[in-house]
Motif scaffolding. Structure first.
Motif, PDB file in Angstrom:
ATOM      1  N   LEU A  65       1.008  -1.309  -0.128  1.00  0.00           N
ATOM      2  CA  LEU A  65      -0.260   0.137   0.165  1.00  0.00           C
ATOM      3  C   LEU A  65       0.898   1.259   0.470  1.00  0.00           C
ATOM      4  CD1 LEU A  65      -2.973   0.714   0.206  1.00  0.00           C
ATOM      5  CD2 LEU A  65      -2.659   1.315   2.846  1.00  0.00           C
ATOM      6  N   ARG A  69       0.532   4.390  -2.867  1.00  0.00           N
ATOM      7  CA  ARG A  69       0.342   5.194  -2.425  1.00  0.00           C
ATOM      8  C   ARG A  69       0.817   6.049  -3.695  1.00  0.00           C
ATOM      9  NH1 ARG A  69      -2.543   6.612   2.950  1.00  0.00           N
ATOM     10  NH2 ARG A  69      -4.501   5.422   2.634  1.00  0.00           N
ATOM     11  N   ARG A  72      -1.179   5.597  -7.567  1.00  0.00           N
ATOM     12  CA  ARG A  72      -2.010   6.953  -6.945  1.00  0.00           C
ATOM     13  C   ARG A  72      -2.753   8.185  -7.372  1.00  0.00           C
ATOM     14  NH1 ARG A  72      -4.760   2.161  -2.497  1.00  0.00           N
ATOM     15  NH2 ARG A  72      -4.513   0.957  -3.616  1.00  0.00           N
ATOM     16  N   LEU A 108     -13.278   3.380  -0.426  1.00  0.00           N
ATOM     17  CA  LEU A 108     -12.934   4.749  -0.458  1.00  0.00           C
ATOM     18  C   LEU A 108     -12.533   5.770   0.464  1.00  0.00           C
ATOM     19  CD1 LEU A 108     -14.873   5.561  -3.888  1.00  0.00           C
ATOM     20  CD2 LEU A 108     -12.525   5.394  -3.649  1.00  0.00           C
ATOM     21  N   GLU A 111      -8.906   5.257   1.839  1.00  0.00           N
ATOM     22  CA  GLU A 111      -7.827   5.427   1.602  1.00  0.00           C
ATOM     23  C   GLU A 111      -7.174   7.198   2.145  1.00  0.00           C
ATOM     24  OE1 GLU A 111      -6.288   4.695  -2.180  1.00  0.00           O
ATOM     25  OE2 GLU A 111      -7.223   3.105  -1.194  1.00  0.00           O
ATOM     26  N   ARG A 118      -5.310   2.393   8.430  1.00  0.00           N
ATOM     27  CA  ARG A 118      -6.064   1.160   7.920  1.00  0.00           C
ATOM     28  C   ARG A 118      -6.112   0.243   7.878  1.00  0.00           C
ATOM     29  NH1 ARG A 118      -6.487   1.351   1.313  1.00  0.00           N
ATOM     30  NH2 ARG A 118      -8.247   0.022   0.855  1.00  0.00           N
TER      31      ARG A 118
END
Length: 307
Positions: A65, A69, A72, A108, A111, A118
């Motif tokens: 992740l 990130r 993203r 979402l 996020e 998380r």
């Protein structure tokens, strides 16, 4: 039970943990596979296979992740999680938490959390792990994990999505929605939409944007109705299918290839948000993927009157 058998028994749980942390089916599957390789290569068998494997897949997912990130942040347009057709892990004692946490809206919202927040939230609030297990998984102290859980819960509660509790009512409303869509019934569609409904899409710059940034019941109803007839004329099929625990559908071309998926957020008897995933990179696990550009060109040609 052999190590391989133990792993296979726990695989649904491991995938479900990884998917909620990563929001990606492909990355979750890779994390689970890497977990197996580390388990297979371990010198000794752990006292608790479940605790060991859950900790390993969590650590792998956190690392993935963190790098994801960065990608993203450079993503073209809206970013949505990869659609999940069915959650492989089921626990009747935590069915509500499991269903709520896998929705597009909830993912979402996740996020917004840091990778550690998380992971802690997923392990604690979704799967009910104790803080000693969580602390071992994320390699932080129990007090630190409790603080992470408090912060994560506060962020989630501030924007927590709300859905109809009655799944039967949601399913029936979705059936009416797709019936009205197939018929191109503008009024019928508008009756099912919230006045401030939003229709948004994730194409990642790799597919045409159907429904990006369309807002308001009238606008959304007209755009949807305008899509229906041309898509039907070229042999397109709308296959209702639960998606991320919510009502949705898979759109296929005449050869059965996947054009896009659609999910519906429903609250107080109205559709609040319609999310479409068109990025072909996110659809391969659903089935063979269509060329969405070609489908749209053909649908546009089908709109034109013939002599």
């Amino acid at each position: 039970m052999t190590p391989a058998e133990e792993f296979q028994e726990l695989r649904p749980l491991l995938f479900s943990i990884a998917y909620r942390i990563l929001g990606s089916v492909s990355e979750a599957e890779d994390a689970v596979q890497e977990t197996w390789l580390r388990y297979e290569g371990a010198a000794t068998r752990p006292a608790s296979t479940k605790a060991f494997l859950s900790a390993v897949v969590t650590r792998i997912s956190i690392d993935v992740l963190r790098s994801a990130r960065v990608r993203r942040e450079q993503y073209v347009g809206e970013w949505f999680p990869e659609p999940l057709l069915a959650d492989p892990y089921q626990d009747p004692a935590r069915s509500t938490e499991l269903a709520d946490s896998v929705s597009m809206a909830a993912l979402l919202l996740l996020e917004r959390l840091s990778p550690l927040e998380r992971a802690v939230f997923v392990l604690r609030e979704v799967f009910g792990f104790g803080f000693p297990e969580i602390a071992s998984a994320v390699r932080r102290s129990e007090p630190a994990c409790r603080q992470l859980a408090v912060r994560a819960r506060r962020h989630m509660d501030e924007g927590r999505p709300r859905f109809e509790a009655d799944r039967k009512e949601r399913r029936e409303l979705a059936e009416r929605f797709f019936d009205a869509f197939r018929e191109g019934d503008v009024d019928g569609l508008r009756d099912l939409l919230a006045s401030d409904v939003a229709m948004v899409a994730d194409a990642g710059g790799k597919a045409p944007l159907w429904g990006r940034g369309v807002f308001g019941d009238g606008n959304v109803a007209r755009v949807l109705a305008a899509m229906a007839a041309p898509f039907d004329r070229i042999g397109g099929v709308v296959q209702p299918h639960e998606m991320n625990g919510q009502p949705g559908a898979i759109f296929r071309d005449r050869d059965g290839r996947v054009v896009n998926t659609l999910t519906l957020d429903i609250y107080e008897g109205r559709i609040q948000t319609i999310r479409s995933v068109l990025n072909p990179d996110k659809l391969g696990h659903v089935g063979p993927v269509a060329d969405a550009w070609a489908v749209v060109r053909e649908a546009n040609d089908a709109r034109r009157p013939t002599d």
